[in-house]
Design a protein around this motif. Structure first.
Motif, PDB file in Angstrom:
ATOM      1  N   ALA A 220       0.892  -1.243   0.062  1.00 11.98           N
ATOM      2  CA  ALA A 220      -0.023   0.015   0.095  1.00 11.98           C
ATOM      3  C   ALA A 220       0.824   1.194   0.060  1.00 11.98           C
ATOM      4  O   ALA A 220       0.482   2.329  -0.602  1.00 11.98           O
ATOM      5  CB  ALA A 220      -1.011   0.069   1.201  1.00 11.98           C
ATOM      6  N   GLY A 221       1.951   1.575   0.711  1.00  7.25           N
ATOM      7  CA  GLY A 221       2.694   2.404   0.832  1.00  7.25           C
ATOM      8  C   GLY A 221       3.544   2.648  -0.725  1.00  7.25           C
ATOM      9  O   GLY A 221       3.620   3.906  -1.107  1.00  7.25           O
ATOM     10  N   GLY A 222       3.737   1.424  -1.092  1.00  6.62           N
ATOM     11  CA  GLY A 222       4.521   1.524  -2.603  1.00  6.62           C
ATOM     12  C   GLY A 222       3.443   2.156  -3.508  1.00  6.62           C
ATOM     13  O   GLY A 222       3.920   3.067  -4.555  1.00  6.62           O
ATOM     14  N   ALA A 223       2.374   1.783  -3.369  1.00  2.00           N
ATOM     15  CA  ALA A 223       1.323   2.560  -4.552  1.00  2.00           C
ATOM     16  C   ALA A 223       1.126   3.666  -4.046  1.00  2.00           C
ATOM     17  O   ALA A 223       0.776   4.517  -5.083  1.00  2.00           O
ATOM     18  CB  ALA A 223      -0.019   1.610  -4.131  1.00  2.00           C
ATOM     19  N   ALA A 224       1.018   4.244  -2.765  1.00  2.00           N
ATOM     20  CA  ALA A 224       0.798   5.672  -2.466  1.00  2.00           C
ATOM     21  C   ALA A 224       1.760   6.398  -2.984  1.00  2.00           C
ATOM     22  O   ALA A 224       1.944   7.474  -3.677  1.00  2.00           O
ATOM     23  CB  ALA A 224       0.701   5.797  -0.925  1.00  2.00           C
ATOM     24  N   VAL A 225       3.263   5.870  -2.965  1.00  2.00           N
ATOM     25  CA  VAL A 225       4.264   6.618  -3.492  1.00  2.00           C
ATOM     26  C   VAL A 225       4.473   6.482  -5.059  1.00  2.00           C
ATOM     27  O   VAL A 225       4.545   7.703  -5.840  1.00  2.00           O
ATOM     28  CB  VAL A 225       5.710   5.924  -3.049  1.00  2.00           C
ATOM     29  CG1 VAL A 225       6.741   6.768  -3.992  1.00  2.00           C
ATOM     30  CG2 VAL A 225       5.956   6.442  -1.624  1.00  2.00           C
TER      31      VAL A 225
ATOM     32  N   ILE B  88      -3.497   9.017  -0.101  1.00  2.00           N
ATOM     33  CA  ILE B  88      -4.050   8.325   0.962  1.00  2.00           C
ATOM     34  C   ILE B  88      -5.344   7.249   0.409  1.00  2.00           C
ATOM     35  O   ILE B  88      -5.559   6.156   0.929  1.00  2.00           O
ATOM     36  CB  ILE B  88      -4.999   9.472   1.936  1.00  2.00           C
ATOM     37  CG1 ILE B  88      -4.028  10.358   2.597  1.00  2.00           C
ATOM     38  CG2 ILE B  88      -5.969   8.794   2.776  1.00  2.00           C
ATOM     39  CD1 ILE B  88      -4.779  11.613   3.069  1.00  2.00           C
ATOM     40  N   MET B  89      -5.857   7.874  -0.737  1.00  2.00           N
ATOM     41  CA  MET B  89      -6.966   6.807  -1.323  1.00  2.00           C
ATOM     42  C   MET B  89      -6.156   5.449  -1.946  1.00  2.00           C
ATOM     43  O   MET B  89      -6.442   4.266  -1.876  1.00  2.00           O
ATOM     44  CB  MET B  89      -7.431   7.546  -2.663  1.00  2.00           C
ATOM     45  CG  MET B  89      -8.532   8.731  -2.082  1.00  2.00           C
ATOM     46  SD  MET B  89      -8.927   9.488  -3.548  1.00  2.00           S
ATOM     47  CE  MET B  89     -10.161  10.345  -2.798  1.00  2.00           C
ATOM     48  N   ALA B  90      -4.779   5.560  -2.350  1.00  2.00           N
ATOM     49  CA  ALA B  90      -4.052   4.535  -2.876  1.00  2.00           C
ATOM     50  C   ALA B  90      -3.855   3.464  -1.678  1.00  2.00           C
ATOM     51  O   ALA B  90      -3.883   2.100  -1.818  1.00  2.00           O
ATOM     52  CB  ALA B  90      -2.713   4.981  -3.413  1.00  2.00           C
ATOM     53  N   VAL B  91      -3.499   4.122  -0.706  1.00  2.00           N
ATOM     54  CA  VAL B  91      -3.078   2.977   0.696  1.00  2.00           C
ATOM     55  C   VAL B  91      -4.594   2.251   0.966  1.00  2.00           C
ATOM     56  O   VAL B  91      -4.725   1.195   1.292  1.00  2.00           O
ATOM     57  CB  VAL B  91      -2.800   3.896   1.816  1.00  2.00           C
ATOM     58  CG1 VAL B  91      -2.870   3.071   2.955  1.00  2.00           C
ATOM     59  CG2 VAL B  91      -1.364   4.418   1.610  1.00  2.00           C
ATOM     60  N   LEU B  92      -5.841   3.215   1.005  1.00  2.00           N
ATOM     61  CA  LEU B  92      -6.982   2.533   1.503  1.00  2.00           C
ATOM     62  C   LEU B  92      -7.475   1.413   0.272  1.00  2.00           C
ATOM     63  O   LEU B  92      -7.991   0.283   0.647  1.00  2.00           O
ATOM     64  CB  LEU B  92      -7.907   3.601   1.736  1.00  2.00           C
ATOM     65  CG  LEU B  92      -7.880   4.607   2.740  1.00  2.00           C
ATOM     66  CD1 LEU B  92      -8.500   5.673   2.726  1.00  2.00           C
ATOM     67  CD2 LEU B  92      -7.671   3.987   4.063  1.00  2.00           C
ATOM     68  N   ALA B  93      -7.266   1.824  -1.001  1.00  2.00           N
ATOM     69  CA  ALA B  93      -7.718   0.917  -1.938  1.00  2.00           C
ATOM     70  C   ALA B  93      -6.967  -0.545  -1.782  1.00  2.00           C
ATOM     71  O   ALA B  93      -7.533  -1.715  -1.942  1.00  2.00           O
ATOM     72  CB  ALA B  93      -7.583   1.503  -3.544  1.00  2.00           C
ATOM     73  N   VAL B  94      -5.691  -0.468  -1.498  1.00  2.00           N
ATOM     74  CA  VAL B  94      -4.862  -1.738  -1.484  1.00  2.00           C
ATOM     75  C   VAL B  94      -5.250  -2.205  -0.412  1.00  2.00           C
ATOM     76  O   VAL B  94      -5.334  -3.874  -0.354  1.00  2.00           O
ATOM     77  CB  VAL B  94      -3.391  -1.162  -1.440  1.00  2.00           C
ATOM     78  CG1 VAL B  94      -2.377  -2.595  -1.214  1.00  2.00           C
ATOM     79  CG2 VAL B  94      -2.967  -0.701  -2.864  1.00  2.00           C
TER      80      VAL B  94
ATOM     81  N   VAL C  86       5.261   8.272 -16.924  1.00  2.00           N
ATOM     82  CA  VAL C  86       5.808   8.560 -15.654  1.00  2.00           C
ATOM     83  C   VAL C  86       6.842   9.553 -15.475  1.00  2.00           C
ATOM     84  O   VAL C  86       7.737   9.571 -16.317  1.00  2.00           O
ATOM     85  CB  VAL C  86       6.657   6.758 -15.445  1.00  2.00           C
ATOM     86  CG1 VAL C  86       7.472   6.886 -14.287  1.00  2.00           C
ATOM     87  CG2 VAL C  86       5.701   5.805 -15.619  1.00  2.00           C
ATOM     88  N   HIS C  87       6.780  10.288 -14.380  1.00  2.00           N
ATOM     89  CA  HIS C  87       7.758  11.435 -14.248  1.00  2.00           C
ATOM     90  C   HIS C  87       8.603  11.114 -13.091  1.00  2.00           C
ATOM     91  O   HIS C  87       8.788  10.233 -12.219  1.00  2.00           O
ATOM     92  CB  HIS C  87       6.888  12.676 -13.848  1.00  2.00           C
ATOM     93  CG  HIS C  87       6.008  13.207 -14.896  1.00  2.00           C
ATOM     94  ND1 HIS C  87       6.329  13.922 -16.076  1.00  2.00           N
ATOM     95  CD2 HIS C  87       4.602  12.456 -15.224  1.00  2.00           C
ATOM     96  CE1 HIS C  87       5.246  13.920 -16.720  1.00  2.00           C
ATOM     97  NE2 HIS C  87       4.136  13.321 -16.397  1.00  2.00           N
ATOM     98  N   GLY C  88       9.826  11.962 -12.991  1.00  2.00           N
ATOM     99  CA  GLY C  88      10.785  11.901 -12.122  1.00  2.00           C
ATOM    100  C   GLY C  88      10.481  12.689 -10.913  1.00  2.00           C
ATOM    101  O   GLY C  88      11.242  12.493  -9.718  1.00  2.00           O
ATOM    102  N   GLU C  89       9.395  13.089 -10.919  1.00  2.00           N
ATOM    103  CA  GLU C  89       9.017  14.094  -9.227  1.00  2.00           C
ATOM    104  C   GLU C  89       7.645  13.925  -9.462  1.00  2.00           C
ATOM    105  O   GLU C  89       6.896  13.755 -10.413  1.00  2.00           O
ATOM    106  CB  GLU C  89       9.655  15.400  -9.588  1.00  2.00           C
ATOM    107  CG  GLU C  89       9.078  16.190 -10.556  1.00  2.00           C
ATOM    108  CD  GLU C  89       9.720  17.570 -10.806  1.00  2.00           C
ATOM    109  OE1 GLU C  89      10.776  17.817  -9.945  1.00  2.00           O
ATOM    110  OE2 GLU C  89       9.303  18.471 -11.676  1.00  2.00           O
ATOM    111  N   PRO C  90       7.062  14.179  -8.156  1.00  2.00           N
ATOM    112  CA  PRO C  90       5.294  14.425  -8.364  1.00  2.00           C
ATOM    113  C   PRO C  90       4.844  15.443  -8.986  1.00  2.00           C
ATOM    114  O   PRO C  90       5.542  16.555  -9.213  1.00  2.00           O
ATOM    115  CB  PRO C  90       5.089  14.570  -6.966  1.00  2.00           C
ATOM    116  CG  PRO C  90       6.479  14.015  -6.096  1.00  2.00           C
ATOM    117  CD  PRO C  90       7.650  14.057  -6.997  1.00  2.00           C
ATOM    118  N   VAL C  91       4.072  15.204  -9.851  1.00  2.00           N
ATOM    119  CA  VAL C  91       3.361  16.159 -10.898  1.00  2.00           C
ATOM    120  C   VAL C  91       1.748  16.352 -10.756  1.00  2.00           C
ATOM    121  O   VAL C  91       1.072  15.221 -10.352  1.00  2.00           O
ATOM    122  CB  VAL C  91       3.976  15.647 -12.395  1.00  2.00           C
ATOM    123  CG1 VAL C  91       5.282  16.115 -12.464  1.00  2.00           C
ATOM    124  CG2 VAL C  91       3.420  14.387 -12.789  1.00  2.00           C
TER     125      VAL C  91
END
Length: 848
Positions: A337-342, A420-426, A705-710
């Motif tokens: 879940a943490g990996g999905a959030a990142v 947050i949603m990514a963590v909850l979905a996983v 896929v970007h090298g930084e949050p976008v």
């Protein structure tokens, strides 16, 4: 004393006198071990605490938002109310829970003089209420635990350190199913009189299901090791008891032959349906009628219903529903879940729908007002889109958070809520897999996550609604709400606890706060589950669950449609998909489609016996009926919602069922062989996904896929849109290339554009002057082919009617620049291309 019942009344134990020998008190475990056990159990419960807490919190927000709509309150006030009442209610709930537990423990500690049954702990052995070791099995709060197992603090029933809760060790093969869900053993020590029952008094070779039936005929009243007079072994000498038992064993043995044949037949038909469904969209299946897989699928689904229904009838209700997750299992799920959030921060998908969802949040953030009317083509003046009534609350939450913390609404959506949603979905997917998997839940969960990550593409695959579109309410609905609804329904039918019912109600409120699609999918989902409960005689439980899950979402949408109106007929006729195309768009074709078909039509036979298998079969039957040719078209004609009926496969938690395919059981005593087969199946499925499907991060999935949050907007058009919004412009609408106009409403509502998105024009009649002017000017700004260009007179009339103050076009669009200048517009700003000497420069002209 005659032993004809499962319990024997004995005198109450009196205190021993000084001359009598006393039974030594069992030694208390070391405190460090007790503390470590509590820590492990607490860590294992984190996924349940996070998901259940999020459901309750968002349900509260949605209720407050709907109340604020009626009272015309500002979203900022609603948010502050939520931030205060949410924690206050949480603290109150925790305090009430501890108070009730303390009261129950105190009441259970009072000495009583009642008689005990021989199935309880005998004298000298600690009973269930002597919880001095801190194991939490006090027997008083079994349904109030956070992980839904009903064991309230037990240490995962021995799952720590095992293969993902695969109660496969000791050859218990925990609660697995034999084709039709026939139990192979529980893998945990069953409590109550039947625990430790001796072998049935019959020489007939029967399956484990029949052994349970015989045990019910000749029940044992002792625990393991308490073999004495009156045990099951002694009762076998009673001809009056042994003969009926033998006849029962022989009858069940004969029935098992028919059950095995039916299981093999259902698996064979289901496999045929899956193969033909996967081949139908390929050159190898050219000319194959969809009636072939659809008919075979409905037969397989009915067979699965019959098999799971029979298993429910013969399997004992005292069977443990599922082992509690171990600490390492929860750690693995949290890691994924943490990996999905990142990853969600670095993946950007170009989604045209964002202009509505993010644009609504931008309006709330800038104006502290919920737009009840149209906010894309007008300043909250034109009638709202009937297909989007203002009942969803997730976009308002993002806007209110942005206003509170002085953030852009897009940042609040993509940098705060999305992870947050990514963590909850996983974690929602993990909890369902852990509850439904008969063994190896960690492996099954891994396959399910791999399916979502590797099976995407530009169409409607379930993976495209995960990380790339979780921030849209419909993405969170299919990825998190659907698995949790199946989980909560499973808990409700297993336990019938008030906690499970409260969570069902809260999840239904959450669902409608995410998307109005919930009012379409939830009745199908709950209807499939309730049908199975009716078949086994649980009509009260089915009625209560159906009312709890459907009353609020259906009622809210019905009221909104009465106020706003129904979707227009033109909108209902857009993108109508039949059964075959719906299957192919959602489940894919080829080998991936075959695997999805196997999960749909064979997966229920692999789920944990009783409730999970029963509900999975109900969901599979419901979807199989909907996939019959003509059914979706009939529903569309009946309800007028044809435009969204391609989403009906969302009712089934397909990724979870795909994961269950690697939990197949083999009739061998070698645990290593079974584990190896599961790993091989999992590896083969993941390899198929990686080879024959499009991964989530591929350009074919419209993802970069970007090298930084976008922000989830193509960076070139984002730069153009930001540049246009900073210009000193005259009053009036802005005309720009279509892609730039689609990005501007996600930045600000202060700049109005000619064409936010042409798809939404169906709400305003495509043949009207309102729509035709916008379509004409968009073609003019896009600089398409020469034969499609409008004339100068047409452009002049449309510019006048729409009151266009600024025209921005690519510098290479000489036709648009010359035409605008001849119509009195003057160049006043130019943006150089992002790469020198390359296309991409933009020139803006203003009305003189």
């Amino acid at each position: 004393m005659s032993i004809t019942d499962q319990t024997v009344a004995v005198a109450a134990v009196e205190p021993a006198t000084a001359d009598e020998a006393t039974v030594p008190t069992p030694a208390r475990p070391r405190r460090a071990r007790v503390v470590a056990g509590h820590l492990r159990r607490g860590f294992a419960a984190i996924p349940a605490v996070l998901t259940d807490g999020a459901v309750l919190a968002f349900a509260l927000w949605t209720l407050l938002y709907h109340a604020a709509l009626l009272l015309d309150l500002a979203p900022s006030l609603t948010l502050r109310t939520w931030l205060v009442t949410g924690p206050a209610l949480a603290l109150l709930a925790v305090a009430t829970r501890f108070a009730l537990r303390w009261h129950r423990r105190r009441r259970s500690a009072r000495p009583t003089g009642t008689t005990v049954a021989s199935g309880d702990a005998p004298a000298g052995r600690p009973g269930r209420h002597t919880d001095t070791a801190g194991t939490g099995t006090d027997g008083t709060d079994g349904t109030a635990d956070t992980d839904g197992t009903g064991t309230d603090g037990t240490d995962g029933t021995g799952t720590d350190g095992t293969d993902g809760g695969e109660t496969d060790g000791g050859e218990t093969d925990g609660a697995e199913t034999d084709g039709a869900g026939a139990a192979r053993g529980t893998g945990t020590a069953a409590s109550g009189p039947a625990a430790g029952a001796a072998a049935p008094p019959s020489a007939v070779d029967v399956t484990p299901v029949e052994r349970r039936n015989v045990d019910e005929v000749a029940p044992a009243t002792e625990r393991d090791g308490d073999r004495g007079p009156g045990t099951a072994a002694a009762r076998t000498q009673d001809p009056a008891r042994s003969e009926p038992a033998a006849r029962t064993a022989a009858a069940t043995a004969r029935m098992s032959v028919a059950q095995r044949l039916l299981t093999a037949l259902v698996l064979l038909i289901g496999t045929g349906a899956a193969i033909t469904a996967g081949v139908a969209g390929t050159p190898a299946g050219e000319g194959l009628s969809w009636w072939v897989p659809a008919s075979a699928g409905i037969v397989a689904a009915v067979g699965a219903v019959l098999l799971t229904w029979r298993t429910w009838r013969v399997a004992p209700a005292s069977t443990p529903a599922a082992p509690s997750p171990g600490a390492w299992q929860s750690a693995y799920a949290l890691l994924i879940a943490g990996g999905a959030a990142v990853a969600s921060l670095y993946l950007a998908r170009n989604t045209p729908d964002d202009i509505y969802y993010v644009g609504r949040s931008v309006w709330v953030a800038e104006r502290d007002q919920v737009p009840l009317n149209d906010f894309l083509f007008s300043e909250n003046v034109l009638p709202p889109m009937a297909s989007q009534p203002p009942v969803a609350s997730i976009e308002v939450l993002a806007g209110a958070l942005a206003r509170l913390f002085s953030l852009p609404a897009a940042s609040a959506t993509w940098y705060v809520l999305l992870p947050i949603m990514a963590v909850l979905a996983v974690l929602a997917l993990w909890r369902l897999v852990q509850r439904w998997a008969p063994r190896r839940p960690v492996l099954a969960f891994t396959v399910a996550v791999a399916f979502l990550a590797l099976v995407c593409g530009p169409d409607a695959a379930l993976g495209t609604f995960h990380l790339p579109r979780l921030y849209q309410g419909k993405g969170m609905f299919v990825s998190a709400v659907v698995p949790l609804m199946w989980l909560y329904l499973t808990r409700w039918f297993d336990e019938r606890s008030r906690r499970a019912l409260v969570l069902i109600v809260a999840l239904s409120v959450t669902a409608i706060g995410l998307t109005t699609t919930a009012a379409i999918i939830l009745p199908m989902l709950v209807g499939g589950a309730a049908l199975m409960m009716l078949l086994v005689g649980r009509w009260k439980a089915a009625l209560v669950a159906g009312s709890a899950a459907l009353a609020y979402p259906v009622g809210v949408v019905a009221v909104a449609q009465l106020i706003v109106g129904s979707a227009s007929e033109a909108a209902a006729d857009v993108n109508v998909w039949g059964a075959e195309r719906t299957f192919q768009r959602t489940f894919q074709i080829g080998i991936v489609g075959v695997i999805a078909g196997l999960a749909l039509w064979c997966g229920p036979l692999l789920a944990r016996r009783r409730t999970p298998a029963l509900l999975a079969a109900g969901g599979g039957l419901t979807l199989s009926v909907l996939l019959l040719p003509g059914v979706l078209e009939w529903l569309g004609a009946l309800t007028g919602i044809s435009v969204v009926l391609w989403r009906v496969p969302w009712l089934l938690a397909l990724p979870a069922l795909i994961g269950l395919l690697c939990t197949v059981w083999l009739p061998t005593r070698l645990r290593s062989v079974r584990a190896l087969v599961g790993v091989v199946l999992a590896g083969a499925m993941v390899a198929s996904f990686a080879t024959y499907a499009t991964p989530m991060w591929a350009e074919r999935s419209w993802v970069q896929v970007h090298g930084e949050p976008v922000w989830k907007i193509p960076q070139q058009r984002l730069g153009i849109a930001q540049w246009i919004t900073t210009l000193d412009r005259p009053d009036g609408l802005v005309l720009a290339p279509e892609t730039a106009m689609r990005a501007i409403p996600m930045l600000t509502t202060r700049v109005r554009v000619v064409m936010p998105r042409d798809f939404y024009l169906v709400e305003y009649d495509l043949n009207s002057q309102f729509a035709q002017d916008r379509l004409l000017l968009t073609r003019f700004a896009n600089s398409g082919a020469a034969e499609g260009r409008p004339t100068r007179e047409q452009v002049a009339a449309a510019l006048e009617r729409l009151d266009v103050g600024t025209i921005c076009v690519y510098s290479g669009n000489r036709f648009a620049r010359r035409t605008a200048q001849r119509l009195g517009y003057l160049e006043f700003a130019e943006r150089p291309p992002p790469v020198p000497d390359q296309p991409g420069a933009v020139t803006c002209l203003r009305r003189a």
